[in-house]
Design a protein around this motif. Structure first.
Motif, PDB file in Angstrom:
ATOM      1  N   SER A   1       8.475   1.646  -5.239  1.00 54.08           N
ATOM      2  CA  SER A   1       8.138   2.360  -6.467  1.00 54.08           C
ATOM      3  C   SER A   1       7.373   1.460  -7.431  1.00 54.08           C
ATOM      4  N   ASP A   2       6.206   1.942  -7.849  1.00 48.51           N
ATOM      5  CA  ASP A   2       5.370   1.195  -8.786  1.00 48.51           C
ATOM      6  C   ASP A   2       4.332   2.174  -9.327  1.00 48.51           C
ATOM      7  N   ARG A   3       4.008   2.071 -10.586  1.00 47.85           N
ATOM      8  CA  ARG A   3       3.013   2.976 -11.166  1.00 47.85           C
ATOM      9  C   ARG A   3       1.666   2.849 -10.451  1.00 47.85           C
ATOM     10  N   SER A   4       1.398   1.674  -9.883  1.00 44.59           N
ATOM     11  CA  SER A   4       0.119   1.478  -9.187  1.00 44.59           C
ATOM     12  C   SER A   4       0.062   2.224  -7.866  1.00 44.59           C
ATOM     13  N   PHE A   5       1.205   2.751  -7.378  1.00 45.02           N
ATOM     14  CA  PHE A   5       1.212   3.540  -6.145  1.00 45.02           C
ATOM     15  C   PHE A   5       0.800   4.995  -6.395  1.00 45.02           C
ATOM     16  N   ALA A   6       0.764   5.416  -7.661  1.00 45.89           N
ATOM     17  CA  ALA A   6       0.503   6.819  -7.989  1.00 45.89           C
ATOM     18  C   ALA A   6      -0.875   7.265  -7.523  1.00 45.89           C
ATOM     19  N   GLY A   7      -0.957   8.520  -7.101  1.00 51.66           N
ATOM     20  CA  GLY A   7      -2.231   9.103  -6.698  1.00 51.66           C
ATOM     21  C   GLY A   7      -2.661   8.752  -5.290  1.00 51.66           C
ATOM     22  N   ALA A   8      -1.780   8.131  -4.520  1.00 52.16           N
ATOM     23  CA  ALA A   8      -2.137   7.679  -3.174  1.00 52.16           C
ATOM     24  C   ALA A   8      -2.349   8.845  -2.220  1.00 52.16           C
ATOM     25  N   ASP A   9      -3.393   8.744  -1.396  1.00 56.23           N
ATOM     26  CA  ASP A   9      -3.568   9.701  -0.313  1.00 56.23           C
ATOM     27  C   ASP A   9      -2.785   9.193   0.894  1.00 56.23           C
ATOM     28  N   THR A  10      -2.965   9.812   2.065  1.00 56.28           N
ATOM     29  CA  THR A  10      -2.172   9.422   3.227  1.00 56.28           C
ATOM     30  C   THR A  10      -2.471   7.992   3.674  1.00 56.28           C
ATOM     31  N   LEU A  11      -3.734   7.563   3.544  1.00 55.99           N
ATOM     32  CA  LEU A  11      -4.101   6.210   3.983  1.00 55.99           C
ATOM     33  C   LEU A  11      -3.415   5.151   3.124  1.00 55.99           C
TER      34      LEU A  11
ATOM     35  N   ARG B   1      -5.935  -1.332  -1.963  1.00 51.46           N
ATOM     36  CA  ARG B   1      -5.514  -0.468  -0.863  1.00 51.46           C
ATOM     37  C   ARG B   1      -4.342   0.419  -1.241  1.00 51.46           C
ATOM     38  N   ILE B   2      -3.937   0.419  -2.502  1.00 46.21           N
ATOM     39  CA  ILE B   2      -2.798   1.230  -2.919  1.00 46.21           C
ATOM     40  C   ILE B   2      -3.210   2.232  -3.990  1.00 46.21           C
ATOM     41  N   GLY B   3      -2.385   3.262  -4.148  1.00 48.97           N
ATOM     42  CA  GLY B   3      -2.608   4.237  -5.212  1.00 48.97           C
ATOM     43  C   GLY B   3      -3.953   4.931  -5.137  1.00 48.97           C
ATOM     44  N   LEU B   4      -4.393   5.404  -6.279  1.00 53.19           N
ATOM     45  CA  LEU B   4      -5.658   6.136  -6.358  1.00 53.19           C
ATOM     46  C   LEU B   4      -6.841   5.250  -5.985  1.00 53.19           C
ATOM     47  N   LYS B   5      -6.777   3.977  -6.351  1.00 57.30           N
ATOM     48  CA  LYS B   5      -7.869   3.043  -6.070  1.00 57.30           C
ATOM     49  C   LYS B   5      -8.058   2.837  -4.568  1.00 57.30           C
ATOM     50  N   GLY B   6      -6.971   2.895  -3.820  1.00 56.71           N
ATOM     51  CA  GLY B   6      -7.053   2.669  -2.383  1.00 56.71           C
ATOM     52  C   GLY B   6      -7.140   3.941  -1.568  1.00 56.71           C
ATOM     53  N   SER B   7      -7.443   5.062  -2.238  1.00 60.41           N
ATOM     54  CA  SER B   7      -7.469   6.358  -1.561  1.00 60.41           C
ATOM     55  C   SER B   7      -8.889   6.892  -1.413  1.00 60.41           C
ATOM     56  N   PRO B   8      -9.451   6.857  -0.200  1.00 61.92           N
ATOM     57  CA  PRO B   8     -10.801   7.388   0.005  1.00 61.92           C
ATOM     58  C   PRO B   8     -10.862   8.910  -0.086  1.00 61.92           C
ATOM     59  N   THR B   9      -9.711   9.563   0.078  1.00 58.10           N
ATOM     60  CA  THR B   9      -9.676  11.030  -0.031  1.00 58.10           C
ATOM     61  C   THR B   9      -9.509  11.424  -1.493  1.00 58.10           C
ATOM     62  N   GLN B  10     -10.448  12.161  -2.029  1.00 55.69           N
ATOM     63  CA  GLN B  10     -10.381  12.609  -3.418  1.00 55.69           C
ATOM     64  C   GLN B  10     -10.341  14.134  -3.467  1.00 55.69           C
ATOM     65  N   VAL B  11      -9.386  14.667  -4.214  1.00 57.09           N
ATOM     66  CA  VAL B  11      -9.259  16.122  -4.364  1.00 57.09           C
ATOM     67  C   VAL B  11     -10.219  16.579  -5.455  1.00 57.09           C
ATOM     68  N   VAL B  12     -11.247  17.322  -5.066  1.00 58.71           N
ATOM     69  CA  VAL B  12     -12.258  17.771  -6.012  1.00 58.71           C
ATOM     70  C   VAL B  12     -11.791  18.997  -6.779  1.00 58.71           C
ATOM     71  N   LYS B  13     -11.139  19.909  -6.067  1.00 55.54           N
ATOM     72  CA  LYS B  13     -10.710  21.149  -6.711  1.00 55.54           C
ATOM     73  C   LYS B  13      -9.521  21.726  -5.964  1.00 55.54           C
TER      74      LYS B  13
END
Length: 259
Positions: A85-95, A215-227
């Motif tokens: 658990s860490d705020r930096s993990f937020a927004g992570a995709d599956t990768l 490689r963690i959280g939103l920064k490490g997530s190549p999948t972005q939800v557009v809509k």
């Protein structure tokens, strides 16, 4: 035998809150439950433990309130739990999630088998298990409906395919994802509930895992939800008039439009 079960929290209702900017799911520990497919993974791990002895460890990545779900797993028979658990993990995709889980599991070390549910019911990607195995460099089998034989060095399992079943022999350590047909999850006992309240529990943040921030959280997530949106459904009835031949022609024209 040391068995690791990966657990994910999912919303307990159909009302899912989305982040206003990133369109990712916003987790609420009070309105979450253990992903249903993961309960079958927990049960299978416990059955293996009962037959071969050893230890079952639950691992999850989530907000601090996820502790409640991990303690629920302990009340069912899991020996101990680890929350990443860490705020930096937020927004992570599956990768990014699979990478973070792999760090947590490497900290545990010396595992024989990892069990995951087939997929999470809120995402339906079925990607975490295979991606986690690839991060750890171990073999994996998805959609397992039966563990035929388990030994210290290998497992023999039955996998569901589009054309029937496959019987596979897999060298340990390995990872499998299970379907709901594999067993019937048990309910916590009174003694289990008491144990779950005081059982060993660890929380590890990004620093403790020595995680790569890229490689963690939103920064490490190549999948972005557009809509994200709810599809519009329309029920419209069309009356076909005329004799049978005329109606047949009208049906033919309608099918051409649809197909």
């Amino acid at each position: 035998m040391r068995i690791i079960v990966c657990i994910k929290q999912v919303p307990s209702t159909n009302e899912v809150r989305l982040h206003p900017v990133h369109n990712t799911i916003m987790r609420d520990g009070r309105q979450s439950v253990i992903n249903p497919f993961d309960t079958y993974a927990i049960e299978e791990a416990l059955q293996i433990k009962e037959q071969h002895e050893g230890e079952v460890i639950a691992v999850s990545m989530g907000i601090p309130a996820t502790e409640r779900l991990l303690r629920d797993a302990e009340s069912r028979g899991v020996d101990r739990a680890v929350l990443l658990s860490d705020r930096s993990f937020a927004g992570a995709d599956t990768l990014a999630t699979a990478y973070t889980l792999s760090l947590g599991i490497k900290e545990i070390d010396n595992f024989d088998l990892i069990l995951c549910g087939k997929m999470a019911v809120d995402g339906d990607t079925a990607q975490i298990g295979p991606e986690l195995a690839e991060n750890l460099g171990i073999p994996h089998v998805t959609d397992v409906c039966e563990l035929i034989k388990v030994s210290k060095s290998q497992i023999v399992c039955k996998k569901i395919t589009d054309y029937g079943h496959q019987i596979l022999k897999v060298k340990l350590p390995a990872l499998i994802t299970v379907v709901k047909d594999i067993n019937m999850p048990r309910l916590p006992s009174i003694q289990g509930v008491i144990f779950g309240l005081t059982a060993p529990f660890e929380i590890k943040d990004a620093a403790a895992l020595n995680a790569d921030e890229n490689r963690i959280g939103l920064k490490g997530s190549p999948t972005q939800v557009v809509k994200t949106y709810i599809p519009k459904r329309q029920n419209e009835a069309i009356e076909l008039k005329g004799d049978a031949e005329t109606q047949a022609e009208l049906i033919k024209d309608l099918l051409k439009e649809v197909l």
